[in-house]
Design a protein around this motif. Structure first.
Motif, short mmCIF file in Angstrom:
data_model
loop_
_atom_site.label_atom_id
_atom_site.label_comp_id
_atom_site.label_asym_id
_atom_site.label_seq_id
_atom_site.Cartn_x
_atom_site.Cartn_y
_atom_site.Cartn_z
N THR A 256 3.97 -1.13 -9.76
CA THR A 256 4.23 -1.15 -9.10
C THR A 256 3.78 -2.30 -7.97
N ASN B 290 7.49 -3.32 -5.98
CA ASN B 290 7.77 -3.24 -4.37
C ASN B 290 7.35 -4.80 -3.87
N LEU C 247 0.59 -1.23 0.18
CA LEU C 247 -0.48 -0.01 -0.17
C LEU C 247 0.88 1.14 -0.20
N SER C 248 2.45 1.60 0.91
CA SER C 248 2.68 2.10 0.47
C SER C 248 3.41 2.75 -0.74
N GLY C 249 3.54 1.54 -1.63
CA GLY C 249 4.06 1.60 -2.49
C GLY C 249 2.91 1.97 -3.75
N VAL C 250 1.53 2.17 -3.58
CA VAL C 250 0.54 2.54 -4.28
C VAL C 250 0.83 4.16 -5.26
N PRO C 251 0.95 4.33 -5.87
CA PRO C 251 0.75 5.07 -6.63
C PRO C 251 -0.32 6.45 -5.81
N SER C 252 -0.35 7.50 -5.98
CA SER C 252 -1.18 8.49 -5.53
C SER C 252 -2.49 8.17 -6.66
N GLY D 7 9.50 2.34 -7.72
CA GLY D 7 8.33 2.26 -7.16
C GLY D 7 7.68 3.21 -7.66
N ARG D 8 8.94 4.57 -6.60
CA ARG D 8 8.03 6.13 -6.84
C ARG D 8 8.25 6.58 -7.94
N GLY E 39 5.57 5.44 -10.43
CA GLY E 39 4.26 6.23 -9.93
C GLY E 39 4.18 7.60 -9.88
N GLU E 40 5.01 8.77 -10.36
CA GLU E 40 4.93 9.96 -9.70
C GLU E 40 4.36 10.89 -11.18
N THR E 41 3.92 11.38 -10.89
CA THR E 41 2.13 11.99 -11.80
C THR E 41 2.39 13.12 -11.98
N LEU F 12 -0.10 0.31 -14.57
CA LEU F 12 1.00 1.01 -13.71
C LEU F 12 0.54 0.06 -11.76
N PHE F 13 -0.63 0.05 -12.11
CA PHE F 13 -0.76 -0.62 -10.31
C PHE F 13 0.09 -2.33 -10.17
N ILE G 295 -6.53 -3.58 -0.62
CA ILE G 295 -5.38 -3.81 -1.61
C ILE G 295 -6.22 -4.89 -2.89
#
Lengths: 304, 324
Positions: B305, B309, A132-137, B243-244, B247-249, B301-302, B39
């Motif tokens: 990531t 992770n 969950l902490s890695g789920v992109p916003s 991972g960050r 997903g960075e938008t 994308l989900f 999740i």
């Protein structure tokens, strides 16, 4: 001379230690300077960014209207109005999110530390918290859109944003609370059990209060984190130039959303608002970070 | 670790089950369950809403660079370009951030005196406190234009490498993957540094002192003890950073210029990543079928990531098992 040479008790003299060869010495210094350089490389963008935001945005913050007025009726090229409406949105969305996420997060952490016993379900939960902490916003935002708007048929609103933020805040709260609960000495629990206090009361009256300051610090940091999130507000709520107190309906501004919308305004006044709002957002986040640091500094758990 | 803390059990059980305990226990279990279920729900809901659009899609979802969802009767969307831009920008970010983060982590743990290490580490953590939209703003308005000469130089002299060949947007202004990758690298630096710092610090003192006693220089000590010990943690931290970046938008959305032609696998391309494509279209989410196309992209994308992770966790767990 000869006497000292044969004396077995003589202390080691300089020839006993060899000098480090120039090649090795050079490598050593090279590595050291590269590491120092790496640190400098990271500091440069930070300083550059902060300098840019402050120098371009500070004059906006000095105007009297900045903190107390919205942009209602302000023309794109007009140097007037403020971010009151966006400030309200940012804070309220984060607080509503905290109201939902903090109890769930703390209870889940209590489960992991006090009830889980590192069993199968506890391990699954820990794994899911990591995921969950890695789920992109943006994925969290899409999920809430699919659930709240498409499936349940509600309109986009500030509350939907808060729901998406809950998903982003939960892992931070769980992690930090878990860490703090593990720091609470076992003797406290045992003393309480020895007095016949039931487990749940021990947790509520002894364990949680002992870890309270650490938990509050974690909550503050997580609030700071979600305040800067832009993706959920882009997807889940429309932008409004005037204040809207209702979190369940209508458009509501927030600082990131205001920045994103004013970016499209090519006028000088719009650019000033962009940088001013960016500076305001940084200050707001710094404020929550600072509160967290102060709380943790003045009331750390005494482990021994 | 401190898992033993939970070892003691209360006397309550011997006196018969108390109601309060049962209620509290189920509350905490329920909260954990909520997290696990959420999740699953994310995956499920995205899948459910993506399937109708995927069925209505007239071109191959994975290999087509086209993206047009305006006409519901003729949906044509493929993720090839989104995938290329996402992967290129994230890998560039990782390639820059990994060595720098390692340098900083070693500098903080094994060069600086402990009393300076804390404030210096705080400076790096400050980078994590800057919101992504501010990074985007800075990257698009300040960094991008200043990188333009470097980008032009690389493009002119290294054009024979496909990554530096002409992209599908003009170099001026810096609205390309090159700028986005550099900004992303700054954004993921704190997390990689923080994780590596933790593992480097845990290097057994015996090994460090042993190496130094054998006459190793500080660098040789680091190479022979700290790096082997911390390698899996460092890799796990880098995966988290990746991972960050994936997903960075909004930072990417502001920086990258949209391109009319499809991707050329160059750092000087513009275009969209998964996340920025979704965010850019968000105001027009009204028609379920065309929204479904974006949800399909979000699902990819989900899963992406999720995999990164999970892998990070696996690597970190294996490293921990080896160390103990």
């Amino acid at each position: 001379m000869t006497a000292t040479l044969t004396d077995p008790n003589r202390p080691a003299q300089t020839p006993a230690f060899q000098k480090i060869s120039p090649g090795r010495q050079f490598k050593n210094y090279l590595a050291m300077s590269l590491m120092g350089l790496a640190f400098l490389v990271a500091v440069i963008p930070l300083v550059w960014l902060l300098f840019t935001v402050i120098s371009k945005g500070y004059s906006a913050l000095l105007s009297g209207d900045w903190w107390g007025k919205s942009l209602k009726g302000v023309l794109p090229e007009q140097f007037a109005g403020g971010v009151y409406h966006a400030l309200y949105g940012s804070i309220v969305q984060a607080l509503v999110c905290a109201v939902i996420a903090v109890p769930i997060g703390i209870l889940a952490a209590v489960y992991l530390v006090e009830y889980g016993n590192n069993g199968r379900f506890a391990r699954i939960t820990t794994f899911m918290v990591d995921i969950l902490s890695g789920v992109p916003s943006i994925v969290a935002a899409l999920f809430v859109f699919a659930l709240w708007v498409t499936t349940f048929g509600f309109e986009t609103s500030a509350f939907a944003v808060s729901l998406a933020l809950v998903l982003l805040m939960l892992p931070v709260v769980v992690r930090s609370t878990e860490e703090m609960l593990r720091l609470v000495p076992d003797e406290l629990r045992e003393a309480s059990y020895a007095l016949g206090v039931p487990k749940w009361k021990t947790i509520v009256k002894i364990v949680l209060p002992t870890a309270l300051s650490g938990i509050v610090t974690g909550v503050m940091l997580s609030i700071a984190r979600v305040m800067g999130e832009t993706a959920p507000v882009l997807v889940l709520v429309g932008y409004s130039r005037s204040i809207n107190f209702d979190i369940f309906s209508g458009n509501m501004a927030s600082l990131p959303l205001l920045i994103y919308n004013e970016l499209l305004n090519p006028e000088e006044a719009g650019q000033l608002r962009v940088w001013g709002a960016a500076l305001t957002l940084i200050l707001l986040i710094m404020f929550f970070n600072l509160v967290a640091t102060v709380i943790s500094r003045f009331s750390a758990i005494k482990t021994k | 670790m401190a898992e033993e803390v939970t070892g003691s059990s209360p006397p309550a059980k011997s006196q018969g089950r108390r109601r309060g305990d049962g209620i509290f226990r189920s509350m905490t279990t329920g909260s954990s369950l909520a997290i696990v279920v959420s999740i699953g729900l994310i995956g499920l809901f995205l899948l459910i809403q993506a399937v109708p659009s995927l069925n209505a899609n007239n071109i191959n979802f994975f290999t087509s660079p086209e993206w047009s969802t305006g006409d519901v009767g003729n949906l044509r969307f493929g993720i090839r370009d989104l995938l290329v831009v996402t992967v290129l920008s994230s890998l560039l970010a990782l390639a820059i951030a990994m060595p720098v983060a390692m340098g900083i982590a070693l500098f903080l743990t094994h060069y600086l005196q402990p009393k300076f290490a804390r404030p210096f580490a705080y400076i790096i953590d400050l980078l994590a406190a800057v919101p992504s939209i501010v990074f985007g703003l800075w990257g698009a308005k300040v960094l991008g234009p200043s990188l333009e000469p470097i980008a032009t130089f690389l493009n002119k002299n290294l054009a024979w490498i496909p990554l530096f060949s002409d992209g599908n947007v003009s170099l001026s202004g810096g609205g390309n993957i090159f700028t986005a990758g550099i900004v992303l690298s700054i954004m993921i630096l704190p997390i990689i540094t923080a994780v590596s710092r933790e593992v480097f610090r845990q290097t057994p003192v015996m090994q460090i002192e042993g190496a130094l006693a054998l006459g190793a220089t500080r660098w040789e000590m680091i190479r022979t003890t700290v790096l082997p010990f911390g390698r899996s943690g460092y890799i796990a931290g880098s995966m988290l950073g990746l991972g960050r970046a994936l997903g960075e938008t909004v930072a990417v959305l502001i920086i990258l210029r949209s391109a009319t032609s499809s991707s050329t696998f160059s750092f000087f391309d513009g275009g969209y990543t998964f996340a920025s494509k979704i965010a850019s279209a968000a105001p027009e989410f009204s028609e379920p079928l065309s929204t479904g196309a974006y949800i399909a992209a979000g699902l990819v994308l989900f899963l992406f990531t999720f995999a990164v992770n999970a892998l990070a966790r696996y690597v970190a767990g294996r490293g921990k098992a080896k160390a103990s």
